[in-house]
Design an enzyme around this catalytic site. Structure first.
Site: not given
Length: 151
Positions: A41, A17, A127, A90
């Site tokens: 979440k 990030h 993450s 990515r």
């Protein structure tokens, strides 16, 4: 003013990030790091901790702002005069997923998505991997900026 929104949960902020934000600052007049809030979440870090991680990491960069938001990203962009969404890629799976979101966003609003490839050194960091390393008492400090520390 060219403003870009970099949305995510940032649970926690990673070196990947950090890389995208630093590179985005060279392309835009302002980067708004927007932490999406999803009541369904379960997060490892509180919203306040995640905001502070980002603020501390960019304390010397006035072009980076940190906000939290709920709802559609494009709605936030339209309400805040943001014309671009910044996303990092990515791998090919990220591209396919992000491409679908970008097309949907463009159908909903005149918002352009800009993709940056992650650097080779950070392309493996996610993450979810960082959270797993933390849960298992591994050395997560290799994967996150100095501002991210478990208390």
């Amino acid at each position: 003013m060219k403003r870009a929104l970099f949305p995510g949960s940032f649970d926690p902020l990673t070196l990947g990030h950090l890389d995208i934000i630093k590179r985005g600052v060279t392309l835009f007049d302002e980067i708004i790091v927007a932490i999406g809030v999803n009541a369904d979440k379960k997060y490892m870090f509180s919203l306040e901790e995640r905001q502070q991680f980002i603020r501390d990491a960019f304390k010397d960069e006035p072009k980076v702002k940190v906000v939290a938001y709920e709802g559609l990203t494009v709605d936030f962009c339209q309400k805040n005069d943001v014309d671009f969404i910044l996303r990092g890629l990515r791998n090919p799976a990220d591209f396919e997923f992000e491409k679908a979101i970008a097309h949907t966003n463009r159908d909903l609003a005149p918002i352009e998505t800009v993709f940056l490839l992650t650097s080779a050194q950070t392309s493996y960091i996610a993450s979810s991997i960082v959270r797993d390393v933390i849960r298992n008492n591994g050395d997560y400090t290799l994967l996150v900026p100095d501002s991210v520390r478990v208390k």
